[in-house]
Motif scaffolding. Sequence first.
Motif, PDB file in Angstrom:
ATOM      1  N   LEU A  27       0.974  -1.178   0.239  1.00 19.92           N
ATOM      2  CA  LEU A  27       0.120   0.022   0.159  1.00 19.92           C
ATOM      3  C   LEU A  27       0.762   1.202   0.017  1.00 19.92           C
ATOM      4  N   PRO A  28       1.823   1.372   0.711  1.00 18.84           N
ATOM      5  CA  PRO A  28       2.683   2.690   0.648  1.00 18.84           C
ATOM      6  C   PRO A  28       3.310   2.996  -0.429  1.00 18.84           C
ATOM      7  N   ALA A  29       3.902   1.663  -1.153  1.00 21.09           N
ATOM      8  CA  ALA A  29       4.418   1.995  -2.562  1.00 21.09           C
ATOM      9  C   ALA A  29       3.458   2.411  -3.572  1.00 21.09           C
ATOM     10  N   VAL A  30       2.478   1.819  -3.619  1.00 22.07           N
ATOM     11  CA  VAL A  30       1.298   1.952  -4.606  1.00 22.07           C
ATOM     12  C   VAL A  30       0.671   3.620  -4.224  1.00 22.07           C
ATOM     13  N   THR A  31       0.592   3.973  -3.034  1.00 21.48           N
ATOM     14  CA  THR A  31       0.089   5.234  -2.884  1.00 21.48           C
ATOM     15  C   THR A  31       1.215   6.293  -3.411  1.00 21.48           C
ATOM     16  N   ALA A  32       2.287   6.018  -3.157  1.00 19.38           N
ATOM     17  CA  ALA A  32       3.346   6.898  -3.552  1.00 19.38           C
ATOM     18  C   ALA A  32       3.383   6.938  -4.945  1.00 19.38           C
ATOM     19  N   LEU A  33       3.466   5.691  -5.645  1.00 11.16           N
ATOM     20  CA  LEU A  33       3.624   5.749  -7.113  1.00 11.16           C
ATOM     21  C   LEU A  33       2.404   6.671  -7.695  1.00 11.16           C
ATOM     22  N   CYS A  34       1.168   6.259  -7.462  1.00  9.54           N
ATOM     23  CA  CYS A  34      -0.088   6.903  -7.935  1.00  9.54           C
ATOM     24  C   CYS A  34      -0.416   8.330  -7.509  1.00  9.54           C
ATOM     25  N   GLY A  35       0.404   8.673  -6.415  1.00 12.05           N
ATOM     26  CA  GLY A  35       0.152   9.844  -5.822  1.00 12.05           C
ATOM     27  C   GLY A  35       1.161  10.985  -6.358  1.00 12.05           C
ATOM     28  N   ASP A  36       1.978  10.603  -7.227  1.00 16.23           N
ATOM     29  CA  ASP A  36       3.265  11.291  -8.013  1.00 16.23           C
ATOM     30  C   ASP A  36       2.533  12.168  -9.237  1.00 16.23           C
ATOM     31  N   PRO A  37       2.415  13.484  -9.008  1.00 17.07           N
ATOM     32  CA  PRO A  37       2.155  14.168 -10.280  1.00 17.07           C
ATOM     33  C   PRO A  37       2.698  13.825 -11.674  1.00 17.07           C
ATOM     34  N   GLU A  38       3.841  13.558 -11.544  1.00 18.45           N
ATOM     35  CA  GLU A  38       4.811  13.125 -12.906  1.00 18.45           C
ATOM     36  C   GLU A  38       4.408  11.846 -13.210  1.00 18.45           C
ATOM     37  N   VAL A  39       3.878  10.941 -12.658  1.00 21.18           N
ATOM     38  CA  VAL A  39       3.748   9.503 -12.812  1.00 21.18           C
ATOM     39  C   VAL A  39       2.001   9.675 -13.511  1.00 21.18           C
ATOM     40  N   MET A  40       1.544  10.394 -12.862  1.00 25.31           N
ATOM     41  CA  MET A  40       0.017  10.644 -13.487  1.00 25.31           C
ATOM     42  C   MET A  40      -0.266  11.650 -14.318  1.00 25.31           C
ATOM     43  N   ARG A  41       0.736  12.238 -15.050  1.00 26.18           N
ATOM     44  CA  ARG A  41       0.593  13.648 -15.883  1.00 26.18           C
ATOM     45  C   ARG A  41      -0.169  13.051 -17.039  1.00 26.18           C
ATOM     46  N   TYR A  42      -0.042  11.751 -17.640  1.00 27.20           N
ATOM     47  CA  TYR A  42      -0.875  11.401 -18.898  1.00 27.20           C
ATOM     48  C   TYR A  42      -1.844  10.337 -18.759  1.00 27.20           C
ATOM     49  N   ILE A  43      -2.357  10.239 -17.410  1.00 26.85           N
ATOM     50  CA  ILE A  43      -3.174   9.011 -17.109  1.00 26.85           C
ATOM     51  C   ILE A  43      -4.518   9.489 -16.584  1.00 26.85           C
ATOM     52  N   ASP A  44      -5.569   9.223 -16.860  1.00 28.66           N
ATOM     53  CA  ASP A  44      -6.889   9.413 -16.222  1.00 28.66           C
ATOM     54  C   ASP A  44      -6.999  11.071 -16.540  1.00 28.66           C
ATOM     55  N   ASP A  45      -7.460  11.642 -15.188  1.00 27.07           N
ATOM     56  CA  ASP A  45      -7.722  12.959 -15.302  1.00 27.07           C
ATOM     57  C   ASP A  45      -6.531  13.665 -15.143  1.00 27.07           C
ATOM     58  N   GLY A  46      -4.993  13.290 -14.981  1.00 27.36           N
ATOM     59  CA  GLY A  46      -3.968  13.838 -15.058  1.00 27.36           C
ATOM     60  C   GLY A  46      -3.628  14.067 -13.519  1.00 27.36           C
ATOM     61  N   ARG A  47      -4.353  13.917 -12.516  1.00 32.66           N
ATOM     62  CA  ARG A  47      -4.272  14.448 -11.305  1.00 32.66           C
ATOM     63  C   ARG A  47      -3.764  12.936 -10.311  1.00 32.66           C
ATOM     64  N   PRO A  48      -2.961  13.402  -9.408  1.00 33.67           N
ATOM     65  CA  PRO A  48      -2.596  12.164  -8.337  1.00 33.67           C
ATOM     66  C   PRO A  48      -3.767  11.505  -7.850  1.00 33.67           C
ATOM     67  N   VAL A  49      -3.717  10.297  -7.492  1.00 32.02           N
ATOM     68  CA  VAL A  49      -4.688   9.617  -6.881  1.00 32.02           C
ATOM     69  C   VAL A  49      -4.739   9.719  -5.238  1.00 32.02           C
ATOM     70  N   PRO A  50      -5.851  10.264  -4.433  1.00 33.01           N
ATOM     71  CA  PRO A  50      -5.700  10.461  -3.307  1.00 33.01           C
ATOM     72  C   PRO A  50      -5.385   9.115  -2.422  1.00 33.01           C
ATOM     73  N   PRO A  51      -4.588   9.079  -1.323  1.00 26.18           N
ATOM     74  CA  PRO A  51      -4.302   7.877  -0.660  1.00 26.18           C
ATOM     75  C   PRO A  51      -5.649   7.267  -0.409  1.00 26.18           C
ATOM     76  N   ASP A  52      -6.465   7.763   0.332  1.00 26.32           N
ATOM     77  CA  ASP A  52      -7.789   6.889   0.717  1.00 26.32           C
ATOM     78  C   ASP A  52      -8.386   6.190  -0.527  1.00 26.32           C
ATOM     79  N   ARG A  53      -8.264   6.681  -1.899  1.00 27.54           N
ATOM     80  CA  ARG A  53      -9.016   5.885  -2.895  1.00 27.54           C
ATOM     81  C   ARG A  53      -7.987   4.941  -3.434  1.00 27.54           C
ATOM     82  N   VAL A  54      -6.696   5.149  -3.120  1.00 29.49           N
ATOM     83  CA  VAL A  54      -5.646   3.835  -3.407  1.00 29.49           C
ATOM     84  C   VAL A  54      -5.792   2.906  -2.272  1.00 29.49           C
ATOM     85  N   ALA A  55      -6.175   3.222  -0.933  1.00 30.44           N
ATOM     86  CA  ALA A  55      -6.201   2.120  -0.032  1.00 30.44           C
ATOM     87  C   ALA A  55      -7.505   1.611  -0.154  1.00 30.44           C
TER      88      ALA A  55
END
Length: 207
Positions: A27-55
């Motif tokens: 969970l911490p690793a996935v939260t950090a990955l999907c919460g990174d703006p650079e990772v999410m730049r071209y994915i879905d709405d381009g926004r980081p995924v909130p930690p509660d949604r990851v969990a």
Amino acid sequence: MSEPLPPRHVRLRTDRLVLRRFTPADLPAVTALCGDPEVMRYIDDGRPVPPDRVADELLPSLLRAYADLPDGLGCWALEAGGRFLGWAALHPPSSVGLEPERRPDHLELGYRLRPAARGLGYATEAATALVGAAFGERPGTERVVATTMTVNTASRRVLERAGLRHVRTFSVDWPDPIPGSEHGDVVYALTRAEWAGGTRRPAADTR
């Protein structure tokens, strides 16, 4: 020293990578990955995924998929030397724009990589290994497909190095467009015949 992974948790190994099942401990690793703006730049709405949604949603859905999808399909954690780098996925086509490719003999390739792990060939290595697994392990697979934004040149290069080729550009009227979406999205694909007739990279050790 970390404990060795149970064999059933390892999807495949390449020269440098281990692709393994996710667990709740990730969970911490996935939260950090999907919460990174650079990772999410071209994915879905381009926004980081909130930690509660990851969990509450994202990680549980990744874990359920190992039981819900045919064996060997799903989303796999990428590790090199015990370091978490991101993920790579192989599953039935689901992305917007893949309607002609939503067939039982087609599979969709995807990946997300931490910025620090980019530019080192890890994404290409993982994508190439999963393409090889798609065709080498699954006789019913006739095509591997992937999508990305037209402006995502780094991802497009990864797909090309893994053997896929650009087959179509499409546009979607996104409800919340992100920068670059005005240029559309692209579909890349590789057929079994093309894979069999091309120059294959060294095979990965699977499961």
